[in-house]
Every structure is written in structure tokens, then in C-alpha cells.
Scaffold this active site. Structure first.
Site, short mmCIF file in Angstrom:
data_model
loop_
_atom_site.label_atom_id
_atom_site.label_comp_id
_atom_site.label_asym_id
_atom_site.label_seq_id
_atom_site.Cartn_x
_atom_site.Cartn_y
_atom_site.Cartn_z
N CYS A 72 0.83 -1.21 0.00
CA CYS A 72 0.00 0.00 0.00
C CYS A 72 0.87 1.27 0.00
O CYS A 72 1.84 1.36 0.75
CB CYS A 72 -0.90 -0.01 1.23
SG CYS A 72 -2.03 1.39 1.27
N CYS A 79 0.42 0.19 10.35
CA CYS A 79 -0.08 -0.81 9.41
C CYS A 79 1.00 -1.68 8.78
O CYS A 79 1.93 -1.18 8.13
CB CYS A 79 -0.90 -0.14 8.32
SG CYS A 79 -1.68 -1.38 7.24
N CYS A 116 -16.58 -9.09 5.55
CA CYS A 116 -15.91 -7.80 5.30
C CYS A 116 -14.65 -8.03 4.46
O CYS A 116 -13.77 -8.81 4.85
CB CYS A 116 -15.46 -7.17 6.61
SG CYS A 116 -16.75 -7.03 7.83
N CYS A 147 -19.60 -6.07 3.47
CA CYS A 147 -18.88 -4.87 3.89
C CYS A 147 -17.54 -4.83 3.14
O CYS A 147 -16.97 -5.87 2.86
CB CYS A 147 -18.63 -4.91 5.40
SG CYS A 147 -17.70 -3.49 6.02
N CYS A 207 -19.44 1.89 8.66
CA CYS A 207 -18.69 1.22 9.71
C CYS A 207 -17.45 2.09 9.92
O CYS A 207 -16.62 2.19 9.02
CB CYS A 207 -18.32 -0.18 9.25
SG CYS A 207 -17.20 -1.05 10.37
N ARG A 283 -17.96 -2.94 17.87
CA ARG A 283 -17.20 -4.19 17.64
C ARG A 283 -15.88 -4.21 18.39
O ARG A 283 -15.05 -3.31 18.25
CB ARG A 283 -16.94 -4.39 16.14
CG ARG A 283 -16.25 -5.73 15.85
CD ARG A 283 -16.12 -6.02 14.35
NE ARG A 283 -17.39 -5.93 13.70
CZ ARG A 283 -17.63 -5.22 12.59
NH1 ARG A 283 -16.65 -4.56 12.02
NH2 ARG A 283 -18.83 -5.19 12.06
N1 SAM Z 1 -6.61 0.50 3.13
C1 SAM Z 1 -7.90 0.75 3.65
C2 SAM Z 1 -7.93 1.92 4.59
O1 SAM Z 1 -6.96 2.19 5.26
O2 SAM Z 1 -8.99 2.55 4.69
C3 SAM Z 1 -8.56 -0.45 4.28
C4 SAM Z 1 -7.77 -1.42 5.11
S1 SAM Z 1 -7.07 -0.79 6.63
C5 SAM Z 1 -5.98 -2.11 7.08
C6 SAM Z 1 -8.42 -0.83 7.77
C7 SAM Z 1 -8.17 -0.43 9.20
O3 SAM Z 1 -7.47 -1.45 9.89
C8 SAM Z 1 -7.35 0.81 9.48
O4 SAM Z 1 -8.07 2.00 9.30
C9 SAM Z 1 -6.98 0.62 10.94
O5 SAM Z 1 -7.97 1.20 11.78
C10 SAM Z 1 -7.00 -0.92 11.12
N2 SAM Z 1 -5.64 -1.43 11.39
C11 SAM Z 1 -4.64 -1.56 10.51
N3 SAM Z 1 -3.52 -2.02 11.10
C12 SAM Z 1 -3.84 -2.21 12.41
C13 SAM Z 1 -3.10 -2.66 13.55
N4 SAM Z 1 -1.81 -3.01 13.47
N5 SAM Z 1 -3.73 -2.73 14.74
C14 SAM Z 1 -5.05 -2.36 14.84
N6 SAM Z 1 -5.79 -1.92 13.80
C15 SAM Z 1 -5.19 -1.84 12.60
FE1 SF4 Z 2 -2.79 1.23 3.41
FE2 SF4 Z 2 -2.73 0.07 5.77
FE3 SF4 Z 2 -3.12 2.69 5.62
FE4 SF4 Z 2 -5.07 0.99 4.79
S1 SF4 Z 2 -4.30 1.24 6.89
S2 SF4 Z 2 -4.32 2.84 3.75
S3 SF4 Z 2 -3.79 -0.68 4.00
S4 SF4 Z 2 -1.25 1.60 4.98
#
Ligand code: SAM
Ligand code: SF4
Ligand code: DTB
Length: 338
Positions: A72, A79, A116, A147, A207, A283
Site C-alpha cells: 500500500c 499498518c 468484510c 462490507c 462502519c 465491535r
Molecule cells: N486501506 C484501507 C484503509 O486504510 O482505509 C482499508 C484497510 S485498513 C488495514 C483498515 C483499518 O485497519 C485501518 O483503518 C486501521 O484502523 C486498522 N488497522 C490496521 N492495522 C492495524 C493494527 N496493526 N492494529 C489495529 N488496527 C489496525
Molecule cells: Fe494502506 Fe494500511 Fe493505511 Fe489501509 S491502513 S491505507 S492498507 S497503509
């Protein structure tokens, strides 16, 4: 009478900033006052709100699938899927419909009611929207709620996803507005609010939640909950994630000397979400694998009535299905039916 015209981007009202706006439905100071209550008083209040709006013994089960993993371009500091960090997550292509259908069938057999699909995109291309629409139809064919979480969306993309049958779109605010800039640099808070507006505008349910345990203060946690609660209307689903510290992400380094969030503080955040967003599905999301049964039970008592169900979140682990079923049995909980 002529039909109401959609609001133009440039004319959209700016959402109130709860910290500065005492007239907001949930001024931030009021949310902070909830978080500061004696624990038993907070849980008592949350439990009353919960019972006034839900059967307190049913829990929604939502299964997650990463349909496009890693690589990404965004720089979200928590992330594992960001291309900016070395976390060992391999970048993959968008999954094919047959593989997604098999996962949907398995989730349904295990008792999930919502499916989802997450993609590691900054925002989807129009071609991606066509392919994801096919995946949404596969979920709907099996009778589950669909979702998606695909990053930022514009209005046309939201229209297309709605037409494919999408029920919910997940897009988290993640943190309080003033905390945001130290976690994410590649998009701003307003971008997130804009995406939520686009989704709301086409009638897909929202959500949206956030992450705690990122080294923030209680006041900052109040800021996140207030921001969500003051969305008009507030989200139908509110995922509260406890940060999963993944090796290689900047936050894991930054927090090396910081202990994990006290689980009882996490329970307080759940209770505040329940009280301020009475009819939302709150959730208990990422971080559950590391929580004892007792902490999870307290989360349910505080008003959490949804979980991610299945052994994987997107790239990290989740609680075992068998362990979840055993815990449900112990607590006399049932899966929610849609
Ligand atoms: N890329 C898209 C975005 O960011 O909107 C969708 C996927 S992203 C992984 C969805 C959500 O996962 C993020 O907004 C964050 O809240 C959650 N998330 C990601 N990494 C995480 C982590 N290490 N611990 C807890 N929540 C996490
Ligand atoms: Fe990309 Fe992860 Fe950020 Fe979603 S949360 S935009 S997957 S870097
Ligand atoms: C949400 O709020 N949490 C989920 C879902 N929405 C997409 C994602 C959690 C991701 C945890 C880290 C991972 O497994 O990669």
C-alpha cells in the site's frame, strides 16, 4: 416539489470539531467525563443503554478477508501493509471471485452474518470497483451482509458499490483529529470525513471506528469517540481496535518503551462508544487475540456486541473460532441473526 439535489463538495458543511463546540451532541468534555467515571458507574450506565437498544446476549459475528494484501502506498504508522515498511507482508493481487466465494461459504457455515473484504489501497481505481462489485455480488448470493474497506472513495465509486449490493463500508477515523498527524502523513482527517460523506450520500451504512493503544492520552481517546458520536448520523458499526504491534511498523518502534494499553482502559472506551452511540454495533476488533476471556467478557458487559470472527484479521492473527464458541457457551451468548 423538486427532488433535493446532492450537496456539492464545495458547499458541504464542515463537521463540528467536538473539542471546540460545546453545542455538539457529544462535546468532547462530556465524553471525557464518561471515561473518568468510576469503573462500576461507567459499566452500569453502558449496560443500561445497551439493554434499552439490544438483546444483551447476542453478538454479531463478522468475518474478515484480505482481498488485496500489502504494497500500500499510504504511510499509516500502525499498518503492516504499507509499502514504506519492512514487515514481511508480501504484496499480492486482487483475489479472484471463486476463492472469495469459498471463503464466504466457509464463514457462513461457521456462523458469520457479515463478510468484510479489505484491500490495501489508498483508493480504488474504477477497474477495481468493477471487480470488487463482482465480489460483493458473491457475498450477497450467499445471503450474508457485505462490507468493504478499500480506502478513499469518491461519490461515483460509492454509487457503483451500492448498486452491487454493498451494505456497509468500513473507513475508520482512527484517532482524534489532533493525534492523526503523528500517525498518518499521506492523507488527512478531512479526506476520511469526505469518504464517509460519499458513502452516507448513497445510502450505504457506515462502519467507522478507530485504534487505541497508540500511545494516546485518555483525552485523545475521548476526542476519537466524540468525533464518531457527532457524525450525523453516527456510524451503524463502530470497530474499536486495540493496536496490534507489528514488527517493522514505526509505531511499534515508537512504543518500544511504552506498556500496552491497560485492558480496563480499553473496556472504558467500549463503554463510552456504547453510551454515545446507543444503536450502533460496537465491535471488539483487532487486539482481541491478546485479551483474556475475562477482559472480553467485560467488553461485552460494557456494550460490545460484535466481533471479528475467524482465525485471521487481514494479515495478523485473531482468536480461534473454537475458543470463541467456548467463550460464547460460558457466557450464554448467541450469535446475532440478521
Ligand atoms: N486501506 C484501507 C484503509 O486504510 O482505509 C482499508 C484497510 S485498513 C488495514 C483498515 C483499518 O485497519 C485501518 O483503518 C486501521 O484502523 C486498522 N488497522 C490496521 N492495522 C492495524 C493494527 N496493526 N492494529 C489495529 N488496527 C489496525
Ligand atoms: Fe494502506 Fe494500511 Fe493505511 Fe489501509 S491502513 S491505507 S492498507 S497503509
Ligand atoms: C477494522 O476496524 N479493523 C479491521 C477491519 N476494520 C478492516 C482490520 C484490523 C487489521 C489488523 C492488522 C492486520 O491484520 O493486518
Amino acid at each position: 416539489m423538486s427532488q433535493a439535489q446532492p450537496i456539492q463538495w464545495s458547499q458541504r458543511p464542515t463537521p463540528p470539531v467536538p473539542a471546540d463546540d460545546a453545542t455538539a451532541r457529544w462535546p468532547r468534555a462530556k465524553v471525557l467525563a464518561l471515561l473518568n467515571l468510576p469503573f462500576n458507574d461507567l459499566l452500569w450506565q453502558a449496560q443500561q443503554v445497551h439493554r434499552a437498544n439490544f438483546d444483551a446476549n447476542t453478538i454479531e459475528r463478522a468475518t474478515l478477508l484480505s482481498i488485496k494484501t500489502g504494497g500500500c502506498p499510504e504511510d499509516c504508522g500502525y499498518c503492516p501493509q504499507s509499502a514504506h515498511y519492512n514487515t514481511g507482508v508480501e504484496a499480492g493481487k486482487l483475489m479472484q471471485v471463486d476463492a472469495v466465494r469459498s471463503a464466504v461459504v466457509a464463514a457462513k457455515q461457521a456462523g458469520a452474518t457479515r463478510f468484510c473484504m479489505g484491500a490495501a489501497w489508498r483508493s480504488p481505481k474504477d477497474r477495481d470497483i468493477e471487480q470488487v462489485s463482482e465480489l460483493i455480488r458473491a457475498v450477497k448470493d450467499e445471503g450474508l451482509e457485505a462490507c468493504c474497506t478499500l480506502g478513499m472513495l469518491n461519490k461515483d465509486q460509492a454509487v457503483a458499490l451500492k448498486a452491487a449490493g454493498l451494505d456497509y463500508y468500513n473507513h475508520n477515523l482512527d484517532t482524534a483529529p489532533e493525534t492523526y498527524g503523528r500517525i498518518i502523513g499521506s492523507r488527512d482527517y478531512q479526506d476520511r470525513l469526505d469518504t464517509l460523506d460519499a458513502i452516507r450520500g448513497v445510502g450505504v451504512k457506515i462502519c467507522s471506528g478507530g485504534i487505541v493503544g497508540m500511545g494516546e492520552s485518555r483525552d485523545e481517546r475521548a476526542g476519537l469517540v466524540a468525533q464518531l458520536a457527532n457524525l450525523d448520523p453516527y456510524p451503524e458499526s463502530v470497530p474499536i481496535n486495540d493496536l496490534v504491534r507489528v514488527e517493522g511498523t514505526p509505531l511499534t518502534d515508537t512504543l518500544a518503551e511504552t506498556p500496552p494499553l491497560d485492558p480496563l482502559e480499553f473496556v472504558r472506551v467500549i463503554a463510552a462508544a456504547r453510551i454515545t452511540m446507543p444503536t450502533a454495533r460496537v465491535r471488539l476488533s483487532a487486539g482481541r487475540q491478546a485479551m483474556s476471556e475475562a477482559v472480553q467478557a467485560l467488553c461485552f458487559l460494557a456494550g460490545a456486541n460484535s466481533i471479528f470472527y475467524g482465525e485471521k484479521l487481514l494479515t495478523t492473527g485473531n482468536a480461534d473460532v473454537a475458543a470463541d464458541e467456548a467463550l460464547f457457551d460460558k457466557l450464554g451468548l448467541r450469535g446475532a441473526v440478521v
